[in-house]
Design a protein around this motif. Structure first.
Motif, PDB file in Angstrom:
ATOM      1  N   THR A  20      34.670  -9.800 -20.731  1.00  0.00           N
ATOM      2  CA  THR A  20      35.262 -10.208 -21.972  1.00  0.00           C
ATOM      3  C   THR A  20      34.304  -9.734 -22.855  1.00  0.00           C
ATOM      4  O   THR A  20      34.370 -10.282 -24.101  1.00  0.00           O
ATOM      5  CB  THR A  20      35.733 -11.597 -21.839  1.00  0.00           C
ATOM      6  N   GLY A  21      33.334  -9.068 -22.922  1.00  0.00           N
ATOM      7  CA  GLY A  21      32.203  -8.721 -23.812  1.00  0.00           C
ATOM      8  C   GLY A  21      31.199  -9.898 -23.885  1.00  0.00           C
ATOM      9  O   GLY A  21      30.878  -9.976 -25.274  1.00  0.00           O
ATOM     10  N   ASN A  22      31.037 -10.733 -22.963  1.00  0.00           N
ATOM     11  CA  ASN A  22      30.079 -11.815 -23.211  1.00  0.00           C
ATOM     12  C   ASN A  22      28.839 -11.524 -22.829  1.00  0.00           C
ATOM     13  O   ASN A  22      27.829 -12.208 -22.996  1.00  0.00           O
ATOM     14  CB  ASN A  22      30.577 -12.823 -22.251  1.00  0.00           C
ATOM     15  N   VAL A  23      28.477 -10.251 -22.546  1.00  0.00           N
ATOM     16  CA  VAL A  23      27.051  -9.778 -22.124  1.00  0.00           C
ATOM     17  C   VAL A  23      26.686  -8.578 -23.171  1.00  0.00           C
ATOM     18  O   VAL A  23      27.431  -7.759 -23.476  1.00  0.00           O
ATOM     19  CB  VAL A  23      27.009  -9.201 -20.676  1.00  0.00           C
ATOM     20  N   THR A  24      25.428  -8.640 -23.574  1.00  0.00           N
ATOM     21  CA  THR A  24      24.854  -7.662 -24.521  1.00  0.00           C
ATOM     22  C   THR A  24      23.805  -6.774 -23.827  1.00  0.00           C
ATOM     23  O   THR A  24      22.938  -7.541 -22.937  1.00  0.00           O
ATOM     24  CB  THR A  24      24.179  -8.497 -25.714  1.00  0.00           C
ATOM     25  N   GLN A  25      23.875  -5.693 -23.976  1.00  0.00           N
ATOM     26  CA  GLN A  25      23.091  -4.701 -23.370  1.00  0.00           C
ATOM     27  C   GLN A  25      21.984  -4.317 -24.406  1.00  0.00           C
ATOM     28  O   GLN A  25      22.271  -3.951 -25.622  1.00  0.00           O
ATOM     29  CB  GLN A  25      23.643  -3.345 -22.888  1.00  0.00           C
ATOM     30  N   VAL A  26      20.817  -4.625 -23.895  1.00  0.00           N
ATOM     31  CA  VAL A  26      19.379  -4.230 -25.111  1.00  0.00           C
ATOM     32  C   VAL A  26      18.519  -3.811 -24.446  1.00  0.00           C
ATOM     33  O   VAL A  26      18.310  -3.682 -23.186  1.00  0.00           O
ATOM     34  CB  VAL A  26      19.029  -5.872 -25.317  1.00  0.00           C
ATOM     35  N   ARG A  27      17.787  -2.862 -25.329  1.00  0.00           N
ATOM     36  CA  ARG A  27      16.533  -2.083 -24.665  1.00  0.00           C
ATOM     37  C   ARG A  27      15.151  -3.190 -25.177  1.00  0.00           C
ATOM     38  O   ARG A  27      15.241  -3.404 -26.269  1.00  0.00           O
ATOM     39  CB  ARG A  27      16.338  -0.750 -25.516  1.00  0.00           C
ATOM     40  N   VAL A  28      14.751  -3.333 -24.210  1.00  0.00           N
ATOM     41  CA  VAL A  28      13.275  -4.232 -24.357  1.00  0.00           C
ATOM     42  C   VAL A  28      12.158  -3.359 -23.977  1.00  0.00           C
ATOM     43  O   VAL A  28      12.186  -2.468 -23.023  1.00  0.00           O
ATOM     44  CB  VAL A  28      13.323  -5.391 -23.529  1.00  0.00           C
ATOM     45  N   GLU A  29      11.163  -3.876 -24.649  1.00  0.00           N
ATOM     46  CA  GLU A  29       9.570  -3.246 -24.369  1.00  0.00           C
ATOM     47  C   GLU A  29       8.785  -4.383 -24.087  1.00  0.00           C
ATOM     48  O   GLU A  29       8.707  -5.633 -24.589  1.00  0.00           O
ATOM     49  CB  GLU A  29       9.076  -2.785 -25.455  1.00  0.00           C
TER      50      GLU A  29
END
Length: 70
Positions: A20-29
Motif C-alpha cells: 500500500t506504499g506505507n514503507v519508504t526506501q531511504v539511503r542512510v549514512e
C-alpha cells in the motif's frame, strides 16, 4: 537487555514501497565515522512511518541492506 545501536542519517529518500506504499526506501549514512571525515558507509534501508532527508535513524540491526526498488 541493552542492545547496541547505530545512528544513521538519511541522505536521500529513494521512493515508496510495500503493498500500500506505507514503507519508504531511504539511503542512510552511518554517523560513527570521524566527525571531520563524512565518508561513512551508506546503505539502503526500508523505513515505516514519516521520514525525510536529514532525519537521524536509530538502527538496531545495521548489517542487512534492503533490495532496490524496480
Amino acid at each position: 537487555m541493552d542492545q547496541p545501536v547505530k545512528l544513521a542519517k538519511v541522505n536521500r529518500v529513494l521512493g515508496r514501497t510495500g503493498n500500500t506504499g506505507n514503507v519508504t526506501q531511504v539511503r542512510v549514512e552511518f554517523m560513527d565515522a570521524e566527525a571531520g571525515g563524512g565518508t561513512g558507509r551508506s546503505i539502503v534501508r526500508n523505513v515505516k512511518g514519516p521520514v525525510r532527508e536529514g532525519d537521524i535513524l536509530c538502527l538496531l540491526e545495521w548489517e542487512r541492506e534492503a533490495r532496490r526498488l524496480r
